[in-house]
Design an enzyme around this catalytic site. Structure first.
Site, PDB file in Angstrom:
ATOM      1  N   SER A   1       5.094  -4.595   2.638  1.00 17.56           N
ATOM      2  CA  SER A   1       4.686  -3.733   3.746  1.00 17.56           C
ATOM      3  C   SER A   1       4.609  -4.521   5.048  1.00 17.56           C
ATOM      4  CB  SER A   1       3.363  -3.048   3.379  1.00 17.56           C
ATOM      5  OG  SER A   1       3.102  -1.943   4.196  1.00 17.56           O
TER       6      SER A   1
ATOM      7  N   ARG B   1     -10.020   5.464   2.265  1.00 18.28           N
ATOM      8  CA  ARG B   1      -9.360   4.566   1.324  1.00 18.28           C
ATOM      9  C   ARG B   1      -8.937   5.287   0.054  1.00 18.28           C
ATOM     10  NH1 ARG B   1      -6.391   0.022   1.331  1.00 18.28           N
ATOM     11  NH2 ARG B   1      -6.831  -1.359  -0.416  1.00 18.28           N
TER      12      ARG B   1
ATOM     13  N   ASP C   1       8.302   5.482  -2.910  1.00 22.28           N
ATOM     14  CA  ASP C   1       7.476   5.065  -1.780  1.00 22.28           C
ATOM     15  C   ASP C   1       7.540   6.112  -0.667  1.00 22.28           C
ATOM     16  OD1 ASP C   1       6.130   3.750   0.245  1.00 22.28           O
ATOM     17  OD2 ASP C   1       7.297   1.900   0.103  1.00 22.28           O
TER      18      ASP C   1
ATOM     19  N   HIS D   1       4.253   3.063  -2.984  1.00 24.05           N
ATOM     20  CA  HIS D   1       4.108   1.925  -2.074  1.00 24.05           C
ATOM     21  C   HIS D   1       3.304   0.788  -2.722  1.00 24.05           C
ATOM     22  CE1 HIS D   1       4.393   0.038   1.796  1.00 24.05           C
ATOM     23  NE2 HIS D   1       3.082  -0.055   1.931  1.00 24.05           N
TER      24      HIS D   1
END
Length: 336
Positions: free
Chosen positions: A139, A208, A282, A316
């Site tokens: 990333s 989160r 992803d 991801h």
């Protein structure tokens, strides 16, 4: 460990005083400083991504490091440094501003990927590193690897761009307005001028948890044979632990830096050998034939880039849990 690197002049012209960098190392640097590998972490992770025992950003790459592993600690000196602007010991929004005696908070100066990499370079200079066998990361770690290849071409032999790309795609997940709106949903946010970080934990935990689910953690835990209730409990625990340690203003600072990063027009300048790995599930960096083709056309010092997509449900999050799908390519990158 913490390294004091002194004042740092940002690309914006702002001088950031008394910068410190949090980092961990594995293995031993050889006498000519040439066996180093820099592993860069992602947006919300930290320098413990190689540590055993973690499950998300923390420890996600642990299966790749150790004796006989691609990141062989008998062969390489491996450094993982916390990004400038992050929340795990490196100077960032949670740090004290020497000019005011208070935390920077939302007033932390804007930074770029070049600033992040420049601070890492200063750290490596202090450690005695003369050249890098590789710079790699997932990333935003992939962004850093590419910035290293552009800014310090003579120093970097290879890079690994994993579940990443030449720029941050414009999606609901990368919208500054969406992030700001979410942060503002907590009354204690106060436009980023908050003092009580604990008051933001419920909002940060919820944010989160949504992120983990969006980016594939449920699939990772399902593959580990956890039932639905257990998966939910594990992800809530992960989210609470992250929310208690990550500063909300770091989300803003690092997203701004990520959104500024775009090297589509500079890819051909990269001289390092490149490994580019995507994940077919992803949603942040979905496989793109044009981007894959652009990487595939690169030829580094020794050979053409190696490019492929992992067939995985891990989204991801895949770079760690699906390490077996690309660790062979990483070994080839380092050993050829």
């Amino acid at each position: 460990a913490i390294c004091e690197i002194g004042d740092y002049l940002l690309e914006s012209g702002v001088r950031l005083p008394d910068v410190q960098v949090s980092y961990v190392t594995y293995g031993k640097l050889n006498t000519d400083g040439s066996n180093a590998i820099l592993v860069c972490h992602g947006y919300t992770a930290g320098p413990s991504m190689l540590a055993h025992g973690g499950t998300t950003g923390e420890g996600s790459w642990a299966p790749l490091i150790g004796l006989g592993k691609p990141l062989d600690t008998e062969r390489y000196f491996i450094v993982c440094a916390n990004m400038l602007g992050s929340s795990y010991g490196t100077t960032g929004p949670a740090s004290l501003n020497a000019n005011t005696g208070r935390r920077y908070g939302i007033d932390f100066p804007d930074i770029t990927m070049a600033d992040i990499v420049g601070v890492q370079k200063r750290l490596l200079d202090r450690l005695g590193v003369k050249s890098l066998q590789s710079v790699l990361g997932p990333s935003l770690g992939g962004f850093q690897a590419q910035q290293w290849a552009l800014d310090y071409a003579d120093m970097v032999q290879t890079i690994g761009v994993i579940v990443s790309g030449p720029a941050l795609p414009a999606t609901e997940h990368t919208s500054m307005d969406a992030l700001w709106s979410r942060l503002s949903s907590a009354s204690e946010w106060n436009g980023g001028h908050y003092e009580n970080t604990q008051a933001l934990i419920p909002m940060m935990t919820a944010l989160r948890l949504e992120t983990l689910k969006t980016y594939g953690m449920d699939a990772v835990l399902r593959a580990a044979n956890h039932g639905p209730d257990m998966r939910e409990r594990i992800m809530i625990d992960m989210s609470e632990r992250w929310a208690s340690s990550f500063d909300a203003c770091s989300l803003v600072v690092l997203l701004k830096a990520a959104r500024r990063f775009d090297i589509h027009n500079r890819l051909k300048e990269i001289q390092a050998d490149v490994l580019f790995v995507s994940s077919d599930s992803d949603v942040l960096f979905p496989p793109d034939s044009d981007i894959s083709g652009a990487y595939k056309s690169l030829r580094g010092r020794r050979r053409a880039a190696e490019v492929f997509s992992m067939n995985t449900s891990f989204g991801h999050q895949a770079s760690g849990p699906a390490h077996a799908l690309w660790s062979g390519a990483l070994r080839r990158l380092l050993e050829d």
